[in-house]
Design an enzyme around this catalytic site. Structure first.
Site, mmCIF file in Angstrom:
data_model
loop_
_atom_site.group_PDB
_atom_site.id
_atom_site.type_symbol
_atom_site.label_atom_id
_atom_site.label_comp_id
_atom_site.label_asym_id
_atom_site.label_seq_id
_atom_site.Cartn_x
_atom_site.Cartn_y
_atom_site.Cartn_z
ATOM 1 N N ASP A 1 0.845 -1.198 0.000
ATOM 2 C CA ASP A 1 0.000 0.000 0.000
ATOM 3 C C ASP A 1 0.878 1.245 0.000
ATOM 4 O O ASP A 1 2.052 1.203 0.403
ATOM 5 C CB ASP A 1 -0.971 0.008 1.199
ATOM 6 C CG ASP A 1 -0.285 -0.078 2.544
ATOM 7 O OD1 ASP A 1 0.717 -0.816 2.681
ATOM 8 O OD2 ASP A 1 -0.730 0.615 3.488
ATOM 9 N N GLU B 1 -0.091 -1.194 5.770
ATOM 10 C CA GLU B 1 1.004 -0.702 6.619
ATOM 11 C C GLU B 1 0.930 0.799 6.828
ATOM 12 O O GLU B 1 1.250 1.301 7.913
ATOM 13 C CB GLU B 1 2.364 -1.075 6.008
ATOM 14 C CG GLU B 1 3.552 -0.842 6.932
ATOM 15 C CD GLU B 1 4.148 0.567 6.901
ATOM 16 O OE1 GLU B 1 4.959 0.881 7.785
ATOM 17 O OE2 GLU B 1 3.796 1.362 5.996
HETATM 18 ZN ZN LIG Z 1 6.678 2.251 4.045
#
Ligand SMILES: [Zn+2]
Length: 404
Positions: free
Chosen positions: A80, A145
């Site tokens: 992401d 994340e």
């Molecule tokens: Zn990163």
């Protein structure tokens, strides 16, 4: 095993396929919780280069495996990215994937699709030369994340999908070997008052005024936090303030501030909450402190709630995994590596911070391009990371005392 000088040559041969793959994944936007399409593209590439097994877990993390030896190594990269921000700040389309003079451009170039692409191609190189019998390599392309670092690994470890002996966090390190970073947490401090008509404020208690002293104390607290080796000083800042009242013509009956707390060595959730509760202004106002939760569905629709506490981690310069990493670096490039720490936070908060799995960092690109316009990565870094990861797997196989 390759001759030590040939890791780089082996990776260099794969450069054009590696760069094309990287361009493809840069061209697929993948905000947190919207990673489905990029995960599918990476899955395809893993199968194409010959991974032995490729699965997508219920959270939507992609786990690619090569080999089946007892010593398990994971190369981890999140897929992401943050959003593009103000488009007028970019010199080209943030999803162009253009390569010019050896530099590849686009959101996610440094943070951190490059680490993922290099890891997949380390798998490709190991398939070509033969993975040592005593090693299993996982390449994990993980999700969410940017919103909640480490959540993917909480899922992977807690749900017994995988517990490696070593995790390499492939976030950008400018090709240095990193050994930790500060942790972080998010808290709210809340004061309450008594609302009344705004024309006669003396009848009520204004929650915003009660917060004023707390704000001043937190500013002072930030200055007073002590530096601690090797990570330096923790910090605290107020990132948001909001209040409630029955109307804009009334005394505020509630006030909340949001704290972004960065944690150095020895600072934990407990110590940080206690420190806020001990501020004279907090006690005087009877304010409450709450550590926030994260509970946002992943791209597969799975919600895996957690507290927004991301522990600090660091490993010693002379830890055995640092020795292995340095041996691998010399084998791949011939020189001496630099070592260091990230300023930002990574999935290491879970692998090292929560589960104490030996973890190190090595990745393409540079931390200062993360979340910035005109994000970029040197194609040469991608090649070098592929060489390093391959050398590391063979170094660890050698240290385990068996060879293919
Ligand atoms: Zn990163």
């Amino acid at each position: 095993m390759l001759n030590s000088s040939t890791y780089y040559a082996g990776a260099k041969e794969l450069e054009s396929d590696l760069a094309k793959f990287m361009q493809d994944i840069i061209r697929i936007p993948s905000l947190s919780s919207e990673e489905g399409a990029v995960i599918e593209r990476i899955r395809e590439e893993m199968l194409h280069v010959g991974f032995d097994e490729v699965t997508v877990d219920p959270m939507g993390n992609l786990l690619g495996r090569i080999g089946s030896g007892p010593h398990v190594i994971a190369l981890d990269g999140h897929v992401d990215t943050v959003d593009t921000g103000d488009l007028s700040m970019w010199d080209r389309d943030p999803h162009s994937g253009d390569i010019e003079d050896g530099i590849l451009y686009g959101r996610g170039a440094s943070d951190m699709k490059g680490g993922v692409a290099s890891s997949v191609y380390a798998g490709a190189l190991l398939k070509k030369i033969g993975i040592p019998d005593n090693v299993t390599l996982y390449v994990t392309a993980t999700v969410q994340e940017e919103d909640c670092d480490g959540l993917c690994w909480q899922f992977i470890v807690n749900e017994d999908l995988l517990r490696p002996d070593l995790v390499v966090i492939t976030e950008p390190t400018s090709l240095r070997i990193y050994r930790g970073h500060r942790g972080r947490m998010e808290m709210e401090v809340n004061t309450s008052g008594v609302s009344c008509h705004g024309s006669a404020p003396e009848r009520g208690v204004n929650a915003v005024y009660k917060m004023a002293g707390i704000i001043a104390d937190i500013e002072k607290l930030n200055e007073e936090l002590e530096p601690r080796e090797p990570l330096g000083k923790g910090t605290v800042t107020i990132s948001e303030i909001r209040s409630t009242s029955p109307s804009l013509c009334a005394v505020a009956d509630g006030c909340t501030i949001h704290l972004d707390r960065r944690l150095t060595v020895g600072e934990t959730e407990e110590t940080s909450v206690a420190e806020i509760l001990a501020l004279p202004s907090v006690r005087e106002a009877g304010a409450t402190v709450k550590v926030l939760d994260y509970a946002v569905p992943s791209h597969t629709g799975l919600t895996y709630p957690t507290r927004k506490y991301y522990p600090t981690w660091d490993i010693d310069e002379d830890d055995p995994v640092m020795d292995d990493a340095k041996i691998a670096y010399r084998a791949a490039f011939g020189g001496e590596p630099e070592t260091g720490f990230w300023t930002f936070s990574t999935n290491g908060v879970a692998t090292a911070g929560m589960y104490h799995i030996p973890s190190i960092g090595f990745g393409p690109g540079h931390e200062h391009f993360a979340h910035a316009p005109n994000e970029q990565v040197e194609v040469e870094h991608l090649v070098r990371c592929t060489a390093f990861y391959t050398a590391l797997v063979e170094t660890i196989a050698g240290q385990q005392g068996e060879q293919k």
